[in-house]
Design a protein around this motif. Structure first.
Motif, PDB file in Angstrom:
ATOM      1  N   GLY A 157       0.805  -1.220   0.000  1.00 30.24           N
ATOM      2  CA  GLY A 157       0.000   0.000   0.000  1.00 30.24           C
ATOM      3  C   GLY A 157       0.832   1.260   0.000  1.00 30.24           C
ATOM      4  N   ALA A 158       0.255   2.326  -0.521  1.00 26.51           N
ATOM      5  CA  ALA A 158       0.934   3.622  -0.536  1.00 26.51           C
ATOM      6  C   ALA A 158       1.225   4.082   0.888  1.00 26.51           C
ATOM      7  CB  ALA A 158       0.067   4.653  -1.259  1.00 26.51           C
ATOM      8  N   TYR A 159       2.443   4.559   1.106  1.00 27.63           N
ATOM      9  CA  TYR A 159       2.909   5.092   2.380  1.00 27.63           C
ATOM     10  C   TYR A 159       2.967   4.048   3.490  1.00 27.63           C
ATOM     11  CZ  TYR A 159       2.329   9.396  -0.188  1.00 27.63           C
ATOM     12  OH  TYR A 159       2.422  10.363  -1.139  1.00 27.63           O
ATOM     13  N   SER A 160       2.981   2.787   3.110  1.00 23.89           N
ATOM     14  CA  SER A 160       3.311   1.727   4.071  1.00 23.89           C
ATOM     15  C   SER A 160       4.801   1.877   4.407  1.00 23.89           C
ATOM     16  CB  SER A 160       3.053   0.356   3.450  1.00 23.89           C
ATOM     17  OG  SER A 160       3.803   0.225   2.240  1.00 23.89           O
ATOM     18  N   SER A 161       5.259   1.171   5.440  1.00 23.12           N
ATOM     19  CA  SER A 161       6.699   1.190   5.759  1.00 23.12           C
ATOM     20  C   SER A 161       7.510   0.771   4.545  1.00 23.12           C
ATOM     21  CB  SER A 161       6.998   0.246   6.929  1.00 23.12           C
ATOM     22  OG  SER A 161       6.566   0.797   8.130  1.00 23.12           O
ATOM     23  N   GLN A 162       6.981  -0.230   3.807  1.00 25.48           N
ATOM     24  CA  GLN A 162       7.681  -0.744   2.643  1.00 25.48           C
ATOM     25  C   GLN A 162       7.824   0.328   1.563  1.00 25.48           C
ATOM     26  OE1 GLN A 162       5.258  -2.199   4.493  1.00 25.48           O
ATOM     27  NE2 GLN A 162       4.987  -4.336   3.916  1.00 25.48           N
ATOM     28  N   HIS A 163       6.761   1.081   1.329  1.00 25.63           N
ATOM     29  CA  HIS A 163       6.791   2.157   0.329  1.00 25.63           C
ATOM     30  C   HIS A 163       7.757   3.260   0.755  1.00 25.63           C
ATOM     31  CE1 HIS A 163       4.435   5.672  -1.726  1.00 25.63           C
ATOM     32  NE2 HIS A 163       5.551   5.389  -2.364  1.00 25.63           N
ATOM     33  N   ILE A 164       7.644   3.682   2.022  1.00 26.30           N
ATOM     34  CA  ILE A 164       8.511   4.753   2.524  1.00 26.30           C
ATOM     35  C   ILE A 164       9.974   4.338   2.440  1.00 26.30           C
ATOM     36  CG2 ILE A 164       9.166   6.015   4.622  1.00 26.30           C
ATOM     37  CD1 ILE A 164       6.131   6.103   5.278  1.00 26.30           C
ATOM     38  N   ALA A 165      10.272   3.087   2.794  1.00 31.70           N
ATOM     39  CA  ALA A 165      11.653   2.593   2.736  1.00 31.70           C
ATOM     40  C   ALA A 165      12.208   2.667   1.321  1.00 31.70           C
ATOM     41  CB  ALA A 165      11.709   1.150   3.243  1.00 31.70           C
ATOM     42  N   MET A 166      11.414   2.229   0.343  1.00 34.36           N
ATOM     43  CA  MET A 166      11.892   2.219  -1.040  1.00 34.36           C
ATOM     44  C   MET A 166      12.023   3.645  -1.589  1.00 34.36           C
ATOM     45  SD  MET A 166      12.830  -0.381  -2.873  1.00 34.36           S
ATOM     46  CE  MET A 166      13.127  -0.918  -4.577  1.00 34.36           C
ATOM     47  N   ALA A 172      18.206   8.253  -1.623  1.00 35.91           N
ATOM     48  CA  ALA A 172      19.608   8.094  -1.229  1.00 35.91           C
ATOM     49  C   ALA A 172      20.490   7.644  -2.395  1.00 35.91           C
ATOM     50  CB  ALA A 172      19.711   7.090  -0.075  1.00 35.91           C
ATOM     51  N   ALA A 173      19.942   6.761  -3.248  1.00 36.96           N
ATOM     52  CA  ALA A 173      20.728   6.212  -4.372  1.00 36.96           C
ATOM     53  C   ALA A 173      20.618   7.077  -5.635  1.00 36.96           C
ATOM     54  CB  ALA A 173      20.246   4.799  -4.677  1.00 36.96           C
ATOM     55  N   LYS A 174      19.741   8.110  -5.558  1.00 35.21           N
ATOM     56  CA  LYS A 174      19.518   9.011  -6.693  1.00 35.21           C
ATOM     57  C   LYS A 174      18.975   8.272  -7.919  1.00 35.21           C
ATOM     58  CE  LYS A 174      22.822  12.567  -5.248  1.00 35.21           C
ATOM     59  NZ  LYS A 174      22.940  12.081  -3.867  1.00 35.21           N
ATOM     60  N   VAL A 175      17.975   7.416  -7.652  1.00 36.51           N
ATOM     61  CA  VAL A 175      17.279   6.725  -8.756  1.00 36.51           C
ATOM     62  C   VAL A 175      15.774   6.850  -8.562  1.00 36.51           C
ATOM     63  CG1 VAL A 175      19.108   5.038  -9.222  1.00 36.51           C
ATOM     64  CG2 VAL A 175      17.325   4.469  -7.573  1.00 36.51           C
ATOM     65  N   ASP A 176      15.062   6.767  -9.665  1.00 33.18           N
ATOM     66  CA  ASP A 176      13.593   6.779  -9.616  1.00 33.18           C
ATOM     67  C   ASP A 176      13.078   5.358  -9.708  1.00 33.18           C
ATOM     68  OD1 ASP A 176      13.185   9.506  -9.427  1.00 33.18           O
ATOM     69  OD2 ASP A 176      13.276   9.785 -11.605  1.00 33.18           O
ATOM     70  N   TRP A 177      12.068   5.038  -8.890  1.00 33.88           N
ATOM     71  CA  TRP A 177      11.349   3.766  -9.025  1.00 33.88           C
ATOM     72  C   TRP A 177       9.894   4.089  -9.365  1.00 33.88           C
ATOM     73  CZ3 TRP A 177      15.548   0.956  -7.906  1.00 33.88           C
ATOM     74  CH2 TRP A 177      16.323   1.202  -6.758  1.00 33.88           C
ATOM     75  N   THR A 178       9.198   3.136  -9.945  1.00 36.14           N
ATOM     76  CA  THR A 178       7.751   3.270 -10.126  1.00 36.14           C
ATOM     77  C   THR A 178       7.051   2.412  -9.080  1.00 36.14           C
ATOM     78  OG1 THR A 178       7.921   3.680 -12.494  1.00 36.14           O
ATOM     79  CG2 THR A 178       5.811   2.878 -11.698  1.00 36.14           C
ATOM     80  N   HIS A 179       6.287   3.049  -8.217  1.00 32.63           N
ATOM     81  CA  HIS A 179       5.623   2.329  -7.125  1.00 32.63           C
ATOM     82  C   HIS A 179       4.255   1.821  -7.570  1.00 32.63           C
ATOM     83  CE1 HIS A 179       3.193   2.434  -3.193  1.00 32.63           C
ATOM     84  NE2 HIS A 179       3.923   1.343  -3.193  1.00 32.63           N
ATOM     85  N   ILE A 180       3.997   0.534  -7.321  1.00 30.23           N
ATOM     86  CA  ILE A 180       2.694  -0.085  -7.600  1.00 30.23           C
ATOM     87  C   ILE A 180       2.112  -0.554  -6.263  1.00 30.23           C
ATOM     88  CG2 ILE A 180       1.420  -1.783  -8.970  1.00 30.23           C
ATOM     89  CD1 ILE A 180       3.128   0.022 -10.743  1.00 30.23           C
ATOM     90  N   PRO A 181       1.099   0.155  -5.726  1.00 27.38           N
ATOM     91  CA  PRO A 181       0.513  -0.283  -4.446  1.00 27.38           C
ATOM     92  C   PRO A 181      -0.497  -1.408  -4.639  1.00 27.38           C
ATOM     93  CG  PRO A 181      -0.486   1.784  -5.163  1.00 27.38           C
ATOM     94  CD  PRO A 181       0.541   1.430  -6.210  1.00 27.38           C
ATOM     95  N   HIS A 196       4.847  -8.992 -13.356  1.00 29.67           N
ATOM     96  CA  HIS A 196       4.140  -7.738 -13.630  1.00 29.67           C
ATOM     97  C   HIS A 196       4.846  -6.559 -12.959  1.00 29.67           C
ATOM     98  CE1 HIS A 196       1.097 -10.256 -15.345  1.00 29.67           C
ATOM     99  NE2 HIS A 196       0.854 -10.843 -14.183  1.00 29.67           N
ATOM    100  N   VAL A 197       5.641  -6.849 -11.915  1.00 34.34           N
ATOM    101  CA  VAL A 197       6.535  -5.855 -11.311  1.00 34.34           C
ATOM    102  C   VAL A 197       7.920  -6.479 -11.242  1.00 34.34           C
ATOM    103  CG1 VAL A 197       4.770  -4.652  -9.950  1.00 34.34           C
ATOM    104  CG2 VAL A 197       5.947  -6.627  -8.953  1.00 34.34           C
ATOM    105  N   GLN A 198       8.940  -5.639 -11.122  1.00 31.83           N
ATOM    106  CA  GLN A 198      10.316  -6.153 -11.132  1.00 31.83           C
ATOM    107  C   GLN A 198      10.867  -6.449  -9.737  1.00 31.83           C
ATOM    108  OE1 GLN A 198      10.951  -2.729 -13.751  1.00 31.83           O
ATOM    109  NE2 GLN A 198      12.493  -3.941 -14.792  1.00 31.83           N
ATOM    110  N   ALA A 199      10.232  -5.861  -8.725  1.00 26.77           N
ATOM    111  CA  ALA A 199      10.652  -6.092  -7.333  1.00 26.77           C
ATOM    112  C   ALA A 199       9.448  -5.866  -6.434  1.00 26.77           C
ATOM    113  CB  ALA A 199      11.782  -5.126  -6.952  1.00 26.77           C
ATOM    114  N   ILE A 200       9.543  -6.369  -5.226  1.00 31.06           N
ATOM    115  CA  ILE A 200       8.557  -6.036  -4.205  1.00 31.06           C
ATOM    116  C   ILE A 200       9.289  -5.784  -2.883  1.00 31.06           C
ATOM    117  CG2 ILE A 200       6.628  -7.294  -5.240  1.00 31.06           C
ATOM    118  CD1 ILE A 200       7.038  -9.535  -3.193  1.00 31.06           C
TER     119      ILE A 200
END
Length: 319
Positions: A157-166, A172-181, A196-200
């Motif tokens: 989900g959006a703004y879960s700990s997992q989302h905030i961490a990523m 920090a790494a200066k990269v963009d990810w696309t978030h799928i909640p 359908h996604v590259q990582a979780i």
């Protein structure tokens, strides 16, 4: 006049006696616990283990109702219209304290909830399909920098700990990810298996898929390596000073009878000490993290108030 005063005093004593008798009789019917995620994920499994153990402690059945969506806050929203008698309570993921700062919320986590205690915390992992070429966070970051389009990742989900961490890792790494909640770990896992996604970013629901070779874990998000995956380095070990663990507790609506709260608090403490329950959560990859009702109430306030500024800043920049 004296007779009227005496009658009034007797009526008051009777009312108090009735209140006390209600608390003593509690619970005299089944209790419902809301799990604010879809069925099948580790949060749901934990909710069911909790319900089973608590039912035994209270001598009454405790049943789970899944209410997925709204970033794990539907249980807290439900408490606004719940009778405070103690027959409907909700699981409280950490997002309940965060969402009011990020998107706004119908509830106030300090005024609208009665905190009952917490039992466990989660280990989180950054996970890829085993068929992917990435073996470390450095690999994923390097790939993301080279590619024309960003890596997509799923969370519960959006703004879960997992989302905030990523989001923090991307910054920090200066990269963009696309978030799928998604609505829970189970849905995110299905998406990763289907490519359908590259990582979780997931809790320990992923462990069976790691064990059978379908998934690979690139990092754990705790302060130290987990007992379940001792060979997997933390993000800290891989050069990123980010740590996320989340106590998951329980709450009822405001206005609960303190005697009922005390009964539930005691049953939660007894569940924490139950060897059968501890064996169950260990299998799920969860970490014991018990706080009684008073300590959990203090924790709720400290998280809600302590993260306000950083979350508002993150909400303005996060993708």
């Amino acid at each position: 006049k004296m007779r009227r005063l005496l009658m009034a005093a007797l009526a008051a004593a009777s009312a108090l006696g009735g209140h006390s008798a209600h608390a003593q009789a509690y619970p005299n019917k089944p209790i419902k616990v809301i799990v604010p995620y879809s069925a099948g994920g580790v949060t749901d499994q934990y909710g069911r283990a909790f319900a089973d153990a608590m039912g035994k402690k209270l001598g009454q059945s405790v049943v789970v109702e899944n209410k997925a969506g709204a970033n794990g806050t539907l249980g807290a929203v439900q408490m606004l219209n719940t009778d405070p008698a103690g027959y409907t309570i909700t699981m409280i993921p950490i997002g309940v304290f965060r969402m009011p700062h990020i998107t706004g919320a119908q509830y106030d986590p300090i005024k609208d909830l009665t905190y009952l205690g917490s039992l466990v915390g989660f280990n989180y992992y950054i996970v890829v399909n085993a068929s992917s070429p990435w073996k470390s966070i450095a690999d994923l970051v390097e790939y993301s920098k080279r590619q024309a389009g960003p890596v997509s990742y799923g969370t519960p989900g959006a703004y879960s700990s997992q989302h905030i961490a990523m989001a923090q890792l991307g910054e920090a790494a200066k990269v963009d990810w696309t978030h799928i909640p998604f609505k829970g770990d189970a849905d995110a896992i299905t998406a990763l298996l289907g490519k359908h996604v590259q990582a979780i970013v997931s809790a320990s629901t992923v462990l069976p898929y790691v064990a059978n070779g379908q998934m690979r874990v690139l990092a754990s998000l705790g302060d130290k390596r987990t007992a379940d995956l001792p060979d997997v380095p933390t993000l800290k070990e891989q050069g990123y000073a980010l740590v996320h663990t989340s106590p998951v507790g329980f709450a009822g609506p405001k206005g609960m009878d303190p005697a009922v709260v005390k009964k539930l608090d005691g049953a939660i403490a007894a569940t924490h000490a139950d060897p059968e329950f501890n064996a169950a959560i260990k299998k799920m990859g969860l970490v014991p993290m018990h706080m009684d009702a008073a300590a959990y109430s203090v924790y709720a306030r400290s998280i809600h108030e302590g993260e306000r500024d950083s979350l508002k800043k993150l909400a303005a920049t996060v993708k």
